[in-house]
Design a protein around this motif. Structure first.
Motif, short mmCIF file in Angstrom:
data_model
loop_
_atom_site.label_atom_id
_atom_site.label_comp_id
_atom_site.label_asym_id
_atom_site.label_seq_id
_atom_site.Cartn_x
_atom_site.Cartn_y
_atom_site.Cartn_z
N GLN A 76 30.07 -1.01 0.17
CA GLN A 76 30.59 -1.85 1.66
C GLN A 76 30.27 -2.66 2.01
OE1 GLN A 76 30.67 2.24 2.66
NE2 GLN A 76 33.05 2.24 3.16
N ALA A 77 28.64 -1.78 2.17
CA ALA A 77 26.88 -3.17 2.50
C ALA A 77 27.44 -4.98 2.12
CB ALA A 77 25.79 -2.36 2.65
N LEU A 78 28.05 -4.45 0.88
CA LEU A 78 27.43 -5.81 -0.33
C LEU A 78 28.78 -6.94 0.36
CD1 LEU A 78 27.43 -5.40 -3.84
CD2 LEU A 78 25.54 -6.63 -2.44
N PRO A 79 29.70 -7.10 0.67
CA PRO A 79 30.30 -7.61 1.70
C PRO A 79 29.97 -8.70 2.28
CG PRO A 79 31.60 -6.06 0.85
CD PRO A 79 30.54 -5.93 0.77
N LEU A 80 30.09 -6.91 3.90
CA LEU A 80 28.81 -7.86 5.40
C LEU A 80 27.76 -8.17 4.63
CD1 LEU A 80 29.92 -3.83 6.18
CD2 LEU A 80 31.13 -5.77 6.80
N SER A 81 26.77 -8.30 3.88
CA SER A 81 25.78 -8.31 3.73
C SER A 81 25.55 -9.91 3.84
CB SER A 81 24.69 -8.25 3.21
OG SER A 81 24.66 -8.17 2.00
N ARG A 82 27.08 -11.00 2.72
CA ARG A 82 27.42 -11.85 2.06
C ARG A 82 26.92 -13.70 3.25
NH1 ARG A 82 30.48 -9.84 -1.60
NH2 ARG A 82 29.27 -9.26 -3.23
N HIS A 83 27.37 -13.08 4.83
CA HIS A 83 27.69 -14.12 5.37
C HIS A 83 26.72 -13.09 7.00
CE1 HIS A 83 30.03 -15.71 3.22
NE2 HIS A 83 30.99 -15.54 3.45
N ALA A 84 25.41 -12.55 6.50
CA ALA A 84 25.19 -11.59 8.12
C ALA A 84 23.78 -12.50 8.43
CB ALA A 84 25.18 -9.80 7.94
N ALA A 85 23.08 -13.01 9.30
CA ALA A 85 22.04 -13.34 9.81
C ALA A 85 20.94 -12.26 9.78
CB ALA A 85 21.85 -13.68 11.21
N ASP A 86 21.06 -10.88 9.90
CA ASP A 86 20.00 -10.14 9.90
C ASP A 86 21.03 -8.91 9.47
OD1 ASP A 86 21.25 -9.48 12.23
OD2 ASP A 86 19.40 -10.17 13.47
N ALA A 87 20.26 -7.21 9.70
CA ALA A 87 20.93 -6.27 9.47
C ALA A 87 21.57 -5.99 10.70
CB ALA A 87 19.75 -4.88 9.31
N GLU A 88 21.34 -6.65 11.50
CA GLU A 88 22.01 -5.69 13.20
C GLU A 88 23.76 -6.86 12.71
OE1 GLU A 88 22.14 -4.66 16.70
OE2 GLU A 88 20.45 -2.99 15.23
N ALA A 89 23.78 -7.24 12.55
CA ALA A 89 25.19 -8.32 12.48
C ALA A 89 25.54 -7.59 11.09
CB ALA A 89 25.03 -9.75 11.28
N GLU A 146 0.99 -1.19 -0.50
CA GLU A 146 0.15 -0.08 0.12
C GLU A 146 0.89 1.13 -0.09
OE1 GLU A 146 -2.87 -0.49 2.95
OE2 GLU A 146 -4.19 -1.93 2.10
N THR A 147 1.73 1.09 0.48
CA THR A 147 3.26 2.58 0.59
C THR A 147 3.48 2.66 -1.06
OG1 THR A 147 4.38 1.03 1.90
CG2 THR A 147 2.80 2.93 2.99
N GLY A 148 3.96 1.79 -1.47
CA GLY A 148 5.04 1.27 -2.38
C GLY A 148 6.08 0.82 -2.54
N CYS A 149 6.20 0.41 -1.05
CA CYS A 149 7.59 0.01 -1.21
C CYS A 149 7.93 -2.04 -1.42
CB CYS A 149 7.82 -1.11 0.50
SG CYS A 149 7.25 0.66 1.55
N HIS A 150 9.19 -2.08 -2.05
CA HIS A 150 9.52 -3.37 -2.17
C HIS A 150 8.94 -4.17 -0.97
CE1 HIS A 150 10.55 -2.03 -6.67
NE2 HIS A 150 11.48 -1.24 -5.00
N TYR A 151 8.92 -6.02 -1.35
CA TYR A 151 8.52 -6.18 0.57
C TYR A 151 9.67 -7.82 -0.83
CZ TYR A 151 6.81 -9.54 3.74
OH TYR A 151 6.36 -10.44 4.33
N LEU A 152 10.19 -8.36 0.67
CA LEU A 152 10.54 -9.44 0.82
C LEU A 152 10.89 -10.63 1.89
CD1 LEU A 152 14.52 -8.16 -0.41
CD2 LEU A 152 13.23 -8.87 -2.36
N ALA A 153 10.10 -11.57 1.26
CA ALA A 153 9.80 -12.13 2.49
C ALA A 153 11.00 -13.38 2.55
CB ALA A 153 8.56 -13.14 1.89
N ASP A 154 11.37 -13.64 1.51
CA ASP A 154 13.10 -14.59 1.48
C ASP A 154 14.18 -14.34 1.00
OD1 ASP A 154 11.10 -16.78 1.79
OD2 ASP A 154 10.49 -16.93 -0.19
N GLY A 155 14.81 -14.44 1.65
CA GLY A 155 16.32 -14.08 1.76
C GLY A 155 17.33 -12.40 2.87
N GLY A 156 16.03 -12.43 3.24
CA GLY A 156 16.91 -11.48 4.52
C GLY A 156 17.37 -10.49 4.06
N ILE A 157 18.83 -9.69 4.72
CA ILE A 157 19.23 -8.80 4.12
C ILE A 157 19.96 -8.87 3.05
CG2 ILE A 157 21.29 -8.76 6.14
CD1 ILE A 157 19.16 -5.99 5.23
N ALA A 158 20.80 -9.49 2.97
CA ALA A 158 21.97 -10.10 1.98
C ALA A 158 20.65 -9.33 0.74
CB ALA A 158 22.24 -11.55 1.89
N ALA A 159 19.78 -10.14 0.24
CA ALA A 159 18.96 -10.32 -0.71
C ALA A 159 18.65 -8.22 -0.81
CB ALA A 159 17.76 -11.04 -0.77
#
Length: 168
Positions: free
Chosen positions: A135-148, A51-64
């Motif tokens: 900078q975020a791409l390599p950090l996100s590859r093995h991160a469990a979530d955005a906090e990581a 409804e707000t025009g955002c992209h929604y990802l249910a799978d893949g987490g922060i890396a996706a």
């Protein structure tokens, strides 16, 4: 200019509060897209994102989400965090002049006493994170979530305020 990434955990009310603080920046063109990653997929979060025009990802987490982002700069926020008026100017200046990641300054309303901060659990995204996609791409590859992704980064403090999300 910016892709905003919000990783939610079935907290639709907090997501709506965060999205409402981004409206003026989206209208002015500072926010190019918002990507909502739902770590606990729910129909309500998906509906709010649609409804707000955002992209929604249910799978893949922060890396996706990082991979899918179209902008060179990413803004990661906790659901429930709200950016205080005037934040776009500080972000635009930082993006034009710096390459290092940055965090917002905590609103005076949300500042905790020193002793309380000493024993409070830390949340890496409590002050948001502005980071280049490269900078975020390599950090996100093995991160469990955005906090990581946000944890342990050296950052610059932006002269713009954020109202922090209440802990879940």
């Amino acid at each position: 200019m910016l892709s905003v990434l919000i990783e939610t955990r079935n907290n639709e009310e907090a997501l709506a509060r965060t999205l409402s603080s981004l409206v003026s920046a989206a209208v002015s063109g500072v926010v190019r897209e918002v990507i909502v990653c739902d770590r606990g997929p729910s129909a309500e979060a998906h509906q709010i994102a649609d409804e707000t025009g955002c992209h929604y990802l249910a799978d893949g987490g922060i890396a996706a989400a990082v991979q899918q982002a179209r902008s060179d700069w990413l803004l990661m926020l906790e659901p429930g965090a709200r950016l205080v008026d005037g934040w776009t100017e500080a972000v635009e200046h930082h993006v034009e002049t710096m390459t290092m990641p940055a965090r917002f300054s905590r609103s005076r309303v949300d500042k905790m006493p020193w002793f309380t901060r000493l024993f409070a659990p830390t949340r890496a995204l409590i002050d948001g994170l502005l980071i280049r996609k490269t900078q975020a791409l390599p950090l996100s590859r093995h991160a469990a979530d955005a906090e990581a992704v946000a944890r342990g980064l050296a950052t610059k403090r932006l002269p713009a305020e954020i109202r922090i999300a209440k802990p879940e």
